[in-house]
Design a protein around this motif. Structure first.
Motif, short mmCIF file in Angstrom:
data_model
loop_
_atom_site.label_atom_id
_atom_site.label_comp_id
_atom_site.label_asym_id
_atom_site.label_seq_id
_atom_site.Cartn_x
_atom_site.Cartn_y
_atom_site.Cartn_z
N LEU A 89 -18.41 -27.03 15.12
CA LEU A 89 -17.34 -27.69 14.22
C LEU A 89 -16.64 -28.60 15.11
O LEU A 89 -16.49 -28.58 16.34
CB LEU A 89 -16.19 -26.66 13.72
CG LEU A 89 -17.00 -25.52 12.85
CD1 LEU A 89 -15.85 -24.48 12.82
CD2 LEU A 89 -17.27 -26.12 11.50
N ALA A 90 -16.17 -30.00 14.63
CA ALA A 90 -15.56 -30.78 15.19
C ALA A 90 -14.09 -31.11 14.49
O ALA A 90 -13.96 -31.25 13.46
CB ALA A 90 -16.32 -32.32 15.26
N ASN A 91 -13.06 -31.21 15.49
CA ASN A 91 -11.94 -31.39 15.03
C ASN A 91 -11.48 -30.26 14.09
O ASN A 91 -11.17 -30.53 12.91
CB ASN A 91 -11.48 -32.48 14.59
CG ASN A 91 -11.68 -33.67 15.76
OD1 ASN A 91 -11.50 -33.52 16.85
ND2 ASN A 91 -12.24 -34.90 15.23
N VAL A 92 -11.23 -29.02 14.34
CA VAL A 92 -10.45 -28.15 13.59
C VAL A 92 -9.17 -28.08 13.37
O VAL A 92 -8.17 -27.57 14.24
CB VAL A 92 -11.04 -26.40 13.99
CG1 VAL A 92 -10.41 -25.59 12.93
CG2 VAL A 92 -12.50 -26.60 14.08
N TRP A 93 -8.48 -28.83 12.36
CA TRP A 93 -7.36 -29.08 12.41
C TRP A 93 -6.10 -28.05 11.83
O TRP A 93 -5.17 -27.58 12.37
CB TRP A 93 -7.03 -30.32 11.25
CG TRP A 93 -7.66 -31.40 11.65
CD1 TRP A 93 -8.82 -32.16 11.03
CD2 TRP A 93 -7.30 -32.34 12.54
NE1 TRP A 93 -9.09 -33.23 11.60
CE2 TRP A 93 -8.24 -33.47 12.68
CE3 TRP A 93 -6.44 -32.29 13.82
CZ2 TRP A 93 -8.25 -34.39 13.84
CZ3 TRP A 93 -6.33 -33.17 14.63
CH2 TRP A 93 -7.26 -34.46 14.85
N CYS A 94 -6.81 -27.07 10.96
CA CYS A 94 -5.98 -26.03 10.25
C CYS A 94 -7.07 -24.73 10.34
O CYS A 94 -8.10 -24.88 10.11
CB CYS A 94 -5.42 -26.39 9.03
SG CYS A 94 -4.50 -27.72 9.00
N ALA A 95 -6.46 -23.64 10.48
CA ALA A 95 -7.10 -22.49 10.72
C ALA A 95 -6.18 -21.50 9.67
O ALA A 95 -5.10 -21.21 10.18
CB ALA A 95 -7.42 -21.76 11.97
N THR A 96 -6.65 -20.46 9.07
CA THR A 96 -5.94 -19.52 8.42
C THR A 96 -6.84 -18.23 7.87
O THR A 96 -7.85 -18.31 8.45
CB THR A 96 -5.25 -19.99 7.24
OG1 THR A 96 -4.10 -19.08 6.70
CG2 THR A 96 -6.06 -20.73 6.06
#
Length: 297
Positions: free
Chosen positions: A262-269
């Protein structure tokens, strides 16, 4: 939105993936969005200096007060904690929203009565450097009825009456806290991180003592905390910038799994989108939203 972005929030139906509507009222970027625990209210905080309250069912504005992020609803949905200009934190008691909604451009006394009609308390600090001493993050812990408010290099511990019970030192570059349960005892623990090119996450107890720290050669974009394996202790989900990918750590800081494709994981929840027995990890990377099970598949 970003700092100079459009002040709109779009609501999506998780099941159908369809947009339910857009909340366009802020004059400039929306910095935080928060649902109440019962899902009936939605609060948005923007760089225009307003915190707006919305009816989550009708997506109509129910009221507004001056303030900015960080914001947090109390667990019963009847109180809203918000920051203000300078190092000020306020708790407001919310009124029941009547059937008649506030007009979009309402400035009347009615609008003021609907939300924030009573400021229960406000606490602030005298400071030479208000740019550093603004409250950066606020966490409400319902187990001990305590508010943890993060400033530059320090965290204030407040009771629900607004009294600062104590303060403890933390790392200067930490500006976001996520509440966590990392031990089997009923304590208050946190995951702290810097969301602007910080390269580490830090586990802290309620005195600011560092329990463990994880760092890789990539900037942290987002962190979420949840009990993925239902053992009573939380796992920590970290989204990294660039090729850092998505990492999941256990309560002791040991990496469970990672995905560096994955590239640039901006948000995780997390969520239970697939309605299984355990929660899934949800991440947004470049142009995609992807769902992983607790084991990383």
């Amino acid at each position: 939105g970003r700092e100079y972005g459009i002040g709109a929030v779009t609501i999506w139906d998780v099941a159908t993936h369809e947009s339910q509507g857009t909340l366009p009222e802020h004059d400039i970027s929306v910095m935080q969005v928060q649902f109440s625990s019962d899902g009936k209210l939605l609060a948005t905080a923007g760089r225009d200096g307003c915190v707006r309250i919305w009816n989550a069912a009708t997506l109509r504005q129910s009221g507004r007060v001056s303030g900015r992020e960080p914001i947090a609803f109390s667990p019963d949905g009847k109180g809203l904690i918000s920051s203000g200009r300078g190092p000020v934190l306020a708790l407001r008691q919310l009124a029941d929203v009547p059937t008649t909604e506030v007009a979009d451009n309402a400035e009347s006394e009615v609008a003021q009565r609907l939300i924030g009609l009573e400021k229960l308390w406000s606490v602030g600090h005298d400071t030479l450097w208000p740019n550093y001493d603004n409250y950066r993050s606020v966490v409400y812990d319902p187990r001990c009825k305590t508010i943890f408010a993060l400033r530059y290099g320090e965290c204030d511990v407040l009771g629900l009456d607004g009294t600062i019970r104590r303060s403890f030192k933390i790392q200067d570059n930490m500006d976001i806290l996520r509440p966590a349960r990392l031990s089997s005892k009923d304590g208050n623990e946190f995951i702290g991180f810097h969301d602007t090119w910080g390269d580490s996450i830090v586990a802290l107890d309620s005195t600011g003592k560092v329990l463990w720290e994880q760092a890789i050669d990539a900037a942290v974009n987002d962190v979420w905390v949840a009990d993925l394996d239902a053992d009573g202790r939380d796992e920590v989900i970290v989204g990294y910038n660039g090729s850092g990918g998505l990492h999941v750590y256990d309560h002791a800081g040991v990496r469970r799994w990672k995905n560096t494709e994955l590239a640039n994981v901006w948000c995780a929840t997390v969520g239970n989108v697939l309605e299984g027995e355990k929660q899934e990890v949800i991440e947004t990377s470049t142009g995609k939203v992807q769902i992983f099970d607790a084991g990383g598949q």
